[in-house]
Design a protein around this motif. Structure first.
Motif, short mmCIF file in Angstrom:
data_model
loop_
_atom_site.label_atom_id
_atom_site.label_comp_id
_atom_site.label_asym_id
_atom_site.label_seq_id
_atom_site.Cartn_x
_atom_site.Cartn_y
_atom_site.Cartn_z
N ASP A 161 0.86 -1.19 0.00
CA ASP A 161 0.00 0.00 0.00
C ASP A 161 0.90 1.24 0.00
OD1 ASP A 161 -2.02 -1.84 0.32
OD2 ASP A 161 -2.55 -1.22 2.35
N PHE A 162 0.75 2.08 -1.01
CA PHE A 162 1.64 3.23 -1.15
C PHE A 162 0.87 4.49 -1.55
CE2 PHE A 162 3.86 -0.52 -3.10
CZ PHE A 162 4.68 -0.81 -2.03
N VAL A 163 1.45 5.63 -1.16
CA VAL A 163 1.00 6.93 -1.66
C VAL A 163 2.19 7.58 -2.33
CG1 VAL A 163 -0.05 9.14 -1.11
CG2 VAL A 163 -0.60 7.13 0.27
N VAL A 164 2.03 7.97 -3.58
CA VAL A 164 3.10 8.62 -4.33
C VAL A 164 2.81 10.12 -4.38
CG1 VAL A 164 4.37 8.69 -6.51
CG2 VAL A 164 3.34 6.53 -5.73
N LEU A 165 3.83 10.92 -4.02
CA LEU A 165 3.64 12.37 -3.91
C LEU A 165 4.66 13.14 -4.73
CD1 LEU A 165 3.59 11.29 -0.48
CD2 LEU A 165 2.07 13.25 -0.67
N ASP A 166 4.23 14.28 -5.22
CA ASP A 166 5.13 15.24 -5.86
C ASP A 166 5.69 16.20 -4.82
OD1 ASP A 166 5.19 14.38 -8.48
OD2 ASP A 166 3.51 15.62 -9.12
N ALA A 167 5.97 15.70 -3.63
CA ALA A 167 6.50 16.53 -2.55
C ALA A 167 7.09 15.61 -1.49
CB ALA A 167 5.42 17.41 -1.94
N ASN A 168 7.99 16.17 -0.68
CA ASN A 168 8.52 15.44 0.46
C ASN A 168 7.59 15.70 1.65
OD1 ASN A 168 9.89 14.43 2.65
ND2 ASN A 168 11.83 15.47 2.20
N PRO A 169 6.90 14.68 2.15
CA PRO A 169 5.95 14.92 3.25
C PRO A 169 6.62 15.48 4.50
CG PRO A 169 6.27 12.56 2.90
CD PRO A 169 6.92 13.26 1.75
N TYR A 170 7.92 15.22 4.66
CA TYR A 170 8.61 15.75 5.84
C TYR A 170 8.87 17.25 5.73
CZ TYR A 170 9.25 11.00 7.58
OH TYR A 170 9.03 9.73 8.06
N ASP A 171 8.55 17.84 4.58
CA ASP A 171 8.59 19.29 4.46
C ASP A 171 7.27 19.92 4.92
OD1 ASP A 171 11.16 19.28 3.46
OD2 ASP A 171 10.52 19.32 1.35
N GLY A 172 6.29 19.09 5.25
CA GLY A 172 5.00 19.58 5.71
C GLY A 172 3.87 18.70 5.21
N LEU A 173 2.96 18.34 6.12
CA LEU A 173 1.91 17.38 5.78
C LEU A 173 0.71 18.01 5.10
CD1 LEU A 173 2.12 15.09 8.94
CD2 LEU A 173 3.21 14.80 6.71
N ALA A 174 0.78 19.29 4.81
CA ALA A 174 -0.25 19.92 4.00
C ALA A 174 -0.32 19.30 2.61
CB ALA A 174 -0.01 21.42 3.89
N CYS A 175 0.72 18.56 2.22
CA CYS A 175 0.72 17.89 0.92
C CYS A 175 -0.37 16.83 0.83
CB CYS A 175 2.09 17.28 0.62
SG CYS A 175 2.62 16.02 1.81
N PHE A 176 -0.93 16.40 1.98
CA PHE A 176 -2.05 15.45 1.99
C PHE A 176 -3.40 16.17 2.11
CE2 PHE A 176 1.43 12.79 3.76
CZ PHE A 176 1.40 11.76 2.84
N GLY A 177 -3.37 17.47 2.33
CA GLY A 177 -4.60 18.23 2.50
C GLY A 177 -5.28 18.53 1.18
N HIS A 178 -6.47 19.12 1.26
CA HIS A 178 -7.23 19.33 0.03
C HIS A 178 -6.77 20.56 -0.74
CE1 HIS A 178 -9.41 22.41 2.26
NE2 HIS A 178 -10.02 22.75 1.15
N ALA A 179 -6.17 21.55 -0.05
CA ALA A 179 -5.83 22.81 -0.72
C ALA A 179 -4.50 22.73 -1.47
CB ALA A 179 -5.80 23.94 0.30
N ASP A 180 -3.53 22.03 -0.89
CA ASP A 180 -2.19 21.96 -1.50
C ASP A 180 -1.79 20.50 -1.70
OD1 ASP A 180 0.17 23.03 -2.53
OD2 ASP A 180 1.18 22.98 -0.58
N ASN A 181 -2.72 19.71 -2.21
CA ASN A 181 -2.53 18.27 -2.32
C ASN A 181 -1.47 17.93 -3.36
OD1 ASN A 181 -3.38 15.38 -3.40
ND2 ASN A 181 -4.20 15.63 -1.34
N LYS A 182 -0.57 17.02 -3.00
CA LYS A 182 0.50 16.61 -3.90
C LYS A 182 0.46 15.11 -4.19
CE LYS A 182 2.61 20.62 -4.38
NZ LYS A 182 1.64 21.48 -3.70
N VAL A 183 -0.65 14.45 -3.87
CA VAL A 183 -0.78 13.02 -4.15
C VAL A 183 -1.03 12.82 -5.65
CG1 VAL A 183 -2.16 10.95 -3.73
CG2 VAL A 183 -1.68 12.54 -1.85
N VAL A 184 -0.23 11.96 -6.27
CA VAL A 184 -0.39 11.69 -7.71
C VAL A 184 -0.72 10.24 -8.01
CG1 VAL A 184 1.09 13.62 -8.38
CG2 VAL A 184 2.08 11.34 -8.08
N ALA A 185 -0.53 9.35 -7.03
CA ALA A 185 -0.87 7.94 -7.23
C ALA A 185 -1.11 7.28 -5.89
CB ALA A 185 0.23 7.20 -7.98
N VAL A 186 -2.00 6.29 -5.89
CA VAL A 186 -2.30 5.51 -4.69
C VAL A 186 -2.35 4.05 -5.08
CG1 VAL A 186 -3.92 5.11 -2.80
CG2 VAL A 186 -3.67 7.42 -3.74
#
Length: 411
Positions: free
Chosen positions: A370-395
Motif C-alpha cells: 500500500d503506497f501513496v506517491v507524492l510530488d513533494a517530500n511529506p517531511y517538508d509539511g503534511l499539507a501535501c495530503f490536505g485538500h488545498a495543497d494536495n501533492k498526491v499523484v498515485a495511490v
C-alpha cells in the motif's frame, strides 16, 4: 503472479523518520517482498519508475464514518441510499491516499464485503456495525418528547440502545454475529447529542466490563467515544483498548492508559470543520459551544498522551462536514507533535491501533503493498495530503494502482 519493482523512488521510512534513496521496493502478489538496492534487481524484473517522487506508506484513518454524510440522515434516509453514498465516500477516501480505514459506527460487514469483492472501489475497511449506547447517551438521538421505551436493546439508526449487563452482552454478541471487526461504545457525552454533557461518563462500570469481556471472548476489542478525563479512566480500567477523541486527557490518566496499553485516536479536524460548517447543516448553538470547547483542548491531549508513552493514532470523524478535509487533520497533528511523529500517527501508529502491526502503515518486507506517491517530500509539511495543497499523484493498494495521475503504473 504479479511481480514488479518500484524504482527511482524516495522512500518515506516512517519508523526511522527519514528518506531512503537508491532502494527499490519489490512487490509480489500484493505484498512487499523486499527492499533492496536498485543495482541488485534481476534484469528481467518489471520496473516501475517513480521518477524521483516520494513514496510513503498508505495512510490509515482509524475513525471514519463512511455510512454517514448528512446531519440526522438516519431518520429519513433509507439504508439503501446511505449505502450508495458510502460507495462514493469510500472511492474518494482511497484517492486521497487512505488505503485502510476503521469505520467508527454505521458501516457493517456488507460494506466491507462490497469493497473486498470489488463492488465498491475503496480502502481496506474495518467495521463496527451498531454503536452501543445507554438510554440518554450519545447514541440516543430521540427527541426529548419521544417517550418510546428503550430500556432494553433496540436499534436507532447507526446505534443500538442497550441498558444493563445482559442487554449489553447481547448487543455485543449480535454485532459479532453480523461480522464486525471491533465493538464501539459511547462512554461519555458528545458534541452533537442533545441530552448529555461532555463531562458526564456513560455506562456503569459493570456494563463496560461486560462489554469488554464479551468482546474479548469473541476475538474483538472495544473502542470508546469519550472526552472527559474521568470517563477515559473508567473505560480504560474496565478493559477498553481504544479511546476515541479523549480531548480532556490529563497526564495522570495518560499514565494509566500507557500501563494498560490503551491507545488514543484524536479526531481534531472534525472540530475545525464542524465549527465552520455546523450551523449550515443544522446544529444548534449548544452544539457549537460544545464543539469550540473540545477544539480548544484537542492539541493538548495529543501532547499529553505522547509525553505519557501512549500510542497516538489519527482519526477524522467527519460525519457531516465535507470529508474532503480528511487529510487536513495531519497538519493539526504536525502542529502538536512535529512532522515525523504526526505522519507516524496516520501510518505505523494507526497500524497498532487496528492490530495490523507489520502489515500496514510501513514500507517493509511482509507488509501490504500500500503506497501513496507524492510530488513533494511529506517531511517538508503534511499539507501535501490536505485538500488545498494536495501533492498526491498515485495511490496503490495491495500492489494495484487505484489512482495514477501520471500513468506511472501503466503497463
Amino acid at each position: 503472479m504479479t511481480r514488479y519493482a518500484i524504482t527511482e523512488a524516495r522512500i518515506v521510512d516512517v519508523v526511522a523518520g527519514k528518506i531512503l534513496e537508491g532502494q527499490a521496493i519489490v512487490v509480489e502478489d500484493g505484498l512487499i517482498q523486499a527492499i533492496m538496492p536498485q543495482a541488485s534487481l534481476d534484469a528481467g524484473l518489471r520496473k516501475v519508475s517513480m521518477g524521483g517522487r516520494h513514496v510513503a506508506p498508505g495512510l490509515l484513518d482509524a475513525h471514519t464514518h463512511v455510512f454517514i454524510s448528512q446531519f440526522n440522515d438516519g431518520g429519513d434516509m433509507l439504508p439503501s441510499e446511505m449505502t450508495a453514498r458510502a460507495g462514493r465516500q469510500l472511492s474518494e477516501m482511497i484517492d486521497r491516499g487512505f488505503t485502510t480505514v476503521r469505520d467508527a459506527g454505521g458501516a457493517d460487514a456488507g460494506h466491507k464485503a462490497a469493497v473486498d469483492k470489488g463492488l465498491f472501489k475503496g480502502p481496506r475497511l474495518f467495521v463496527s456495525g451498531k454503536i452501543l449506547s445507554q438510554t440518554g447517551g450519545h447514541g440516543d438521538h430521540r427527541a426529548r418528547a419521544d417517550y418510546c421505551s428503550c430500556s432494553s436493546a433496540s436499534g436507532t439508526g447507526t446505534s443500538v440502545i442497550a441498558d444493563g449487563v445482559d442487554a449489553v452482552r447481547k448487543a455485543v454478541r449480535e454485532n459479532a454475529r453480523q461480522g464486525v471487526d471491533q465493538i464501539k461504545i459511547m462512554a461519555g457525552g458528545g458534541v452533537s447529542s442533545p441530552g448529555d454533557k461532555l463531562k458526564h461518563p456513560q455506562y456503569s462500570l459493570d456494563e463496560i466490563r461486560a462489554i469488554t469481556d464479551e468482546a474479548e471472548l469473541c476475538g474483538r476489542y472495544v473502542m470508546a467515544h469519550v472526552y472527559a478525563d474521568r470517563g477515559i479512566r473508567r473505560a480504560v480500567e474496565c478493559g477498553v483498548r481504544s479511546i476515541e477523541h479523549g480531548n480532556f486527557l490529563t497526564p495522570e490518566t495518560a499514565e494509566i492508559m500507557a500501563r494498560h496499553d490503551a491507545v488514543l485516536v484524536p479526531t481534531l479536524i472534525t472540530y475545525w470543520a464542524d465549527g465552520k460548517f455546523g450551523m449550515d447543516f443544522g446544529w444548534a448553538p449548544e452544539n457549537q459551544v460544545k464543539n469550540a470547547e473540545v477544539l480548544e483542548f484537542g492539541q493538548d491531549s495529543l501532547k499529553i498522551a505522547h509525553a505519557g508513552g501512549v500510542t497516538v493514532g489519527y482519526g477524522t470523524d467527519l460525519c457531516w462536514s465535507p470529508k474532503t478535509y480528511q487529510g487536513d487533520g495531519l497538519a493539526m497533528h504536525e502542529a502538536a507533535l512535529g512532522v515525523v511523529e504526526a505522519l507516524r500517527c496516520a501510518t505505523v501508529n494507526n497500524a497498532k491501533v487496528l492490530r495490523l502491526d507489520g502489515k500496514a502503515g510501513v514500507i517493509a518486507p511482509g507488509a501490504w503493498a500500500d503506497f501513496v506517491v507524492l510530488d513533494a517530500n511529506p517531511y517538508d509539511g503534511l499539507a501535501c495530503f490536505g485538500h488545498a495543497d494536495n501533492k498526491v499523484v498515485a495511490v496503490v493498494k495491495d500492489g494495484i494502482a487505484q489512482r495514477d495521475d501520471r500513468k506511472l503504473f501503466a503497463a
